[in-house]
Motif scaffolding. Structure first.
Motif, PDB file in Angstrom:
ATOM      1  N   CYS A 175      10.536  15.219 -22.658  1.00  0.00           N
ATOM      2  CA  CYS A 175       9.053  14.894 -23.017  1.00  0.00           C
ATOM      3  C   CYS A 175       8.149  15.712 -22.039  1.00  0.00           C
ATOM      4  O   CYS A 175       8.272  15.892 -20.852  1.00  0.00           O
ATOM      5  CB  CYS A 175       9.102  13.389 -22.657  1.00  0.00           C
ATOM      6  SG  CYS A 175       7.196  13.070 -22.608  1.00  0.00           S
ATOM      7  N   SER A 177       5.267  15.173 -21.106  1.00  0.00           N
ATOM      8  CA  SER A 177       4.757  14.299 -20.167  1.00  0.00           C
ATOM      9  C   SER A 177       5.503  13.708 -18.984  1.00  0.00           C
ATOM     10  O   SER A 177       5.114  13.722 -17.728  1.00  0.00           O
ATOM     11  CB  SER A 177       3.763  13.317 -21.075  1.00  0.00           C
ATOM     12  OG  SER A 177       3.402  12.212 -20.230  1.00  0.00           O
ATOM     13  N   CYS A 178       6.616  13.151 -19.479  1.00  0.00           N
ATOM     14  CA  CYS A 178       7.391  12.388 -18.435  1.00  0.00           C
ATOM     15  C   CYS A 178       8.378  12.957 -18.138  1.00  0.00           C
ATOM     16  O   CYS A 178       9.147  12.507 -17.134  1.00  0.00           O
ATOM     17  CB  CYS A 178       7.486  10.957 -18.805  1.00  0.00           C
ATOM     18  SG  CYS A 178       8.656  10.681 -20.176  1.00  0.00           S
ATOM     19  N   CYS A 191       8.950  10.507 -26.435  1.00  0.00           N
ATOM     20  CA  CYS A 191       9.870   9.933 -25.924  1.00  0.00           C
ATOM     21  C   CYS A 191       9.767   8.502 -26.034  1.00  0.00           C
ATOM     22  O   CYS A 191      10.705   7.725 -25.756  1.00  0.00           O
ATOM     23  CB  CYS A 191       9.826  10.084 -24.247  1.00  0.00           C
ATOM     24  SG  CYS A 191       7.969   9.296 -23.775  1.00  0.00           S
ATOM     25  N   CYS A 196       2.699   8.712 -22.910  1.00  0.00           N
ATOM     26  CA  CYS A 196       2.977   9.929 -23.271  1.00  0.00           C
ATOM     27  C   CYS A 196       2.227  10.561 -24.546  1.00  0.00           C
ATOM     28  O   CYS A 196       1.823  11.726 -24.400  1.00  0.00           O
ATOM     29  CB  CYS A 196       4.371  10.233 -23.283  1.00  0.00           C
ATOM     30  SG  CYS A 196       5.159   9.968 -21.578  1.00  0.00           S
TER      31      CYS A 196
HETATM   32 ZN    ZN Z   1       7.142  10.815 -21.989  1.00  0.00          ZN
END
Ligand code: ZN
Length: 344
Positions: A175, A177-178, A191, A196
């Motif tokens: 992902c 973002s994470c 994800c 996110c």
């Molecule tokens: Zn994520």
């Protein structure tokens, strides 16, 4: 499950159980679906009871389309994707059942915290451990983790196998973002975390390549061989809130303050001093603020400010009503309030 369980809570609990049940356990699944059908009929007596085949189909539809808001605790999304339980389904289970969710994570983290409390550099070691969780959404089995061994943490208590349906041609897609492996079979790939999705949005396939919709950039794949992902409960209760905790830390530092992440072996998530005032912040990123409210109402306030994501701003009044002894703020409200205190 939640004490004093209501029909709505029994409904969500049965839905999660039915979705996560091994497909070979046909009669058990049917029994659960029958139970779900009766609870739904009981809650909506004006509507005909749903058949088992219809319910089976509904599990792949967003629950907000077939369950009234008041009965689903604010959860939204599909319980299963391509006949597999979705991350939402895991998240509902984790937010509902403290033994597998919050308490399980607390016990892993508490063991480390207890050990750190008796070590000369425990505070730093604990912070390194928390940062390690945030920075390792996935890991190669060969990576040296000497410091975890020293802290008495086993690899398998932190990491789990990446499910096969999260890989394509031996690769997975972290992902943006994470960093956790994304659910790639969906048309809108992510994800599964609401944080996110709200921060970077979803990704889409085009000509066999995955692209971020927010930037148009392609998402690089990672070889899944011998790689493991951070376990789902730690991802949900430490890595994701860790993104909010670190951002709060950075925003407060920009105000000229000197915040500390995971201070004094985790008395809270962020501590900051403004003049003589010591402020303790706890970041919470839950799917259902109602489940969070239930959790908070049963915990000691200790003067800690509870900080939730900005996208849950609309939930602040009901959350405040649910747990009147806590100060509840969104990320921006928290930073604004502290900025005002700085100017006084
Ligand atoms: Zn994520």
């Amino acid at each position: 499950m939640v004490p004093g369980e209501s029909d709505a809570q029994r409904l969500m609990s049965a839905l999660v159980k039915a979705t996560k049940l091994d497909p070979s356990m046909v009669s058990e699944r049917h029994a659960l679906l029958r139970q779900i059908s009766s609870i739904l009929w009981w809650l909506n007596p004006g509507h005909p009871a749903l058949s088992i085949p219809a319910l089976n189909r509904y599990l792949s539809l967003p629950i907000e389309r077939w369950i009234d808001d008041q009965y689903r605790q604010g959860f939204e999304g599909c319980l299963q994707v391509n006949d597999e339980p979705s991350t939402l389904c895991d998240e509902i289970a984790l937010e509902y059942d403290p033994r597998t969710g919050w308490e399980n994570v607390q016990s892993i983290v508490k063991d480390v915290r207890d050990r750190c409390q008796h070590r000369p550099r425990g505070d730093d070691e604990y912070r390194t451990f928390r940062l390690f969780l945030c920075e390792h959404p996935h890991i190669h089995s060969s990576q040296a983790l000497d410091f975890l061994v020293e802290l008495g943490v086993q690899f398998k208590s932190l990491f789990e196998q990446i499910p096969e349906q999260f890989t394509r041609a031996g690769k997975f897609y972290p992902c943006p973002s994470c960093g956790w492996p994304m659910q790639i079979q969906r048309s809108e790939v992510c994800c599964g975390s609401q944080w996110c999705e709200k921060s970077v949005g979803v990704c889409r396939w085009s000509n066999g390549q995955l692209y971020r919709l927010d930037t148009g950039r392609s998402v690089p794949a990672v070889d899944a061989q011998d790689r493991y992902r951070l376990n789902t409960a730690l991802w949900k209760f430490t890595l994701i809130p860790g993104l909010l905790e670190r951002r709060l830390h950075d925003r407060l530092a920009k105000l000229g303050l000197r915040p500390t992440l995971w201070p004094d072996v985790d008395l809270s998530d962020v501590k900051v001093e403004v003049g003589d005032l010591e402020i303790w912040l706890d970041a919470k990123v839950w799917r259902s603020t109602r489940m969070l409210g239930h959790r908070l109402a049963n915990t000691d306030a200790k003067g800690i400010w509870i900080v939730i994501p900005d996208y849950q701003k609309g939930e602040v009044p009901s959350l405040r009503e649910q747990c009147e002894y806590h100060l509840i703020l969104t990320e921006s409200q928290c930073v604004t309030k502290i900025a005002r205190l700085c100017r006084r």
